[in-house]
Scaffold this active site. Sequence first.
Site, short mmCIF file in Angstrom:
data_model
loop_
_atom_site.label_atom_id
_atom_site.label_comp_id
_atom_site.label_asym_id
_atom_site.label_seq_id
_atom_site.Cartn_x
_atom_site.Cartn_y
_atom_site.Cartn_z
N GLU A 84 0.82 -1.21 0.00
CA GLU A 84 0.00 0.00 0.00
C GLU A 84 0.86 1.27 0.00
O GLU A 84 0.64 2.20 0.76
CB GLU A 84 -0.95 0.00 1.20
CG GLU A 84 -1.97 -1.11 1.13
CD GLU A 84 -2.99 -1.06 2.24
OE1 GLU A 84 -4.14 -1.44 1.99
OE2 GLU A 84 -2.64 -0.63 3.35
N GLU A 109 -7.09 -7.57 -0.52
CA GLU A 109 -7.50 -7.50 0.88
C GLU A 109 -8.99 -7.22 0.94
O GLU A 109 -9.42 -6.07 0.95
CB GLU A 109 -6.74 -6.40 1.64
CG GLU A 109 -5.28 -6.67 1.88
CD GLU A 109 -4.63 -5.60 2.75
OE1 GLU A 109 -5.35 -4.74 3.29
OE2 GLU A 109 -3.39 -5.63 2.88
#
Length: 654
Positions: free
Chosen positions: A186, A264
């Site tokens: 991320e 995710e």
Amino acid sequence: MAPKKPSCLRSLLLPLSLTLLLPQADTRSFIVDRDHDRFLLDGAPFRYVSGSLHYFRVPRVLWADRLLKMRWSGLNAIQFYVPWNYHEPQPGVYNFNGSRDLIAFLNEAALANLLVILRPGPYICAEWEMGGLPSWLLRKPEIRLRTSDPDFLAAVDSWFKVLLPKIYPWLYHNGGNIISIQVENEYGSYGACDFSYMRHLAGLFRALLGEKILLFTTDGPEGLKCGSLQGLYTTVDFGPADNMTKIFTLLRKYEPHGPLVNSEYYTGWLDYWGQNHSTRSVSAVTKGLENMLKLGASVNMYMFHGGTNFGYWNGADKKGRFLSITTSYDYDAPISEAGDPTPKLFALRDVISKFQEVPLGPLPPPSPKMMVGPLTLHLVGHLLAFLDLLCPSGPIRSILPMTFEAVKQDRGFMLYRTYMTHTIFEPTPFWVPNNGVHDRAYVMVDGVFQGVLERNMRDKLFLMGKVGSKLDILVENMGRLSFGSNSSDFKGLLEPPILGQTILTQWMMFPLKIDNLVKWWFLLQLPKWPYPQAPSGPTFYSKTFPILGSVGDTFLHLPGWTKGQVWINGFNLGRYWTKRGPQQTLYVPRFLLFPRGALNKITLLELENVPLQPQVQFLDKPILNSTSTLHRTHINSLSADTLSASEPMELSGH
């Protein structure tokens, strides 16, 4: 044992997909088919339905159990991080033993017929201490983490040159079960947007792992711009409350062709001390999964089994204020913290079975649970009584207080000591300016507890004392920031404390090795300490007790206690914070306890106030959402299922 030739793992992987073909040794491959927006495994169309499990949050003896339950749920892959700080505690010192044996975990996954999606960082977030980065990086205070800073890149290069060759034999095309590897984590949410750094990482992975392995990135939708990189496959993350169509449409701007991937998909959420236990409804999670599978997307569910932040390993967030993450990482996941299947697991299995074959046969039953107690703990003594044992090398002296990092204290506690230079007759304000307490400070004058200073709190204490009075400040590292734009989260007293108008100087720093003392307690001749009439402040309590017969998993309940740390037979269970909640019990795996009448020992370090009856109890159910204001008879009847409160989903942060 690492795979030695391609055929040795192939038979294990056959049940993974109805479309999986028998490949020749030289045809093993996992690639992106951009013409048909799909993956190909050994030339056949393939979609993974994966779940996250962190080996570093699950004791090694329980790995096989958790993986078997994940496979039974219909998953054909698992996804997990590799925390750098878990394996390189000091520069150039590596640990891959016991619960850190990464290769053993890969082998357990292969035995469970599970492919692997690996996320080695170097940064992982994961609500883990400093996002997996080792705190010794901060010994160079000006280092710019997660950038092309030469100091940071040199440390990363050194680490990956140890880690990546270990996993190379486990790449799928080499006969292993690793089908893809994530680069960074991320990165678009970090704010640095340093493409030179990302290109350096991509080049390092290619140099050490070759060109065949699929490399990818993961970002929330708002982070795709700075987190994606040409040559790395772009994936996204979001939860059931988010707009799937909108987010996948945005993803197509960065990855026009190839399979859609949610790396995710949140089955639950993390907990912070002082906030409600987070849950996600079964219906919302299953509906979102089914909608993605209908699109042909590959999905990883984060988390499928959360586990526990044992010891001091929890991370923290900064969302307007510092928020420390709880010891429990239950996550409201399909498999509970104790490894038990939940209704969410069975509902997800039903959804998966609509799209691919799931294993037949019964699921292993929940582990046996037990109740013990209540047990009355005995006062051992004040923490200050054991200072010579807790810091055998003696103090470090400095005019101004030094940080944990400066004295090479990674986690846990450090005691700061100075002496009053003049008598203070009236209560005088005492504080640390510029939010300089990281993270909690327990203040004592001549051994008498005065109160607590806490990060992001503007409270002051009011002290009195004679000239020469001993001022002790025990500082607790509550976990370094694991997500956000600044991971350089120094710990300790970042500014010199002020008493009245006087800046206090001439400090002694005692880096405390509490775990060493607790582990070897029975070998030591402990000094005597006069028992205070009303014990308060950092104080040790303990109790030895037998368990007649066999043992089961259990949950340690500490009603009336305030905040501290717990050890069972020398093993650091983690932090409790009964007064703040929401977590009220600590998970105790049965293998930590001695059965059949052998003596077990529980040790508590209570940091603030002790209940009138210093008792604890082992329960057969967890309490993950409660506060100490509930009556004990009520609190014992509650469980995480009956005390849950949903919160808005967040797009990213892992």
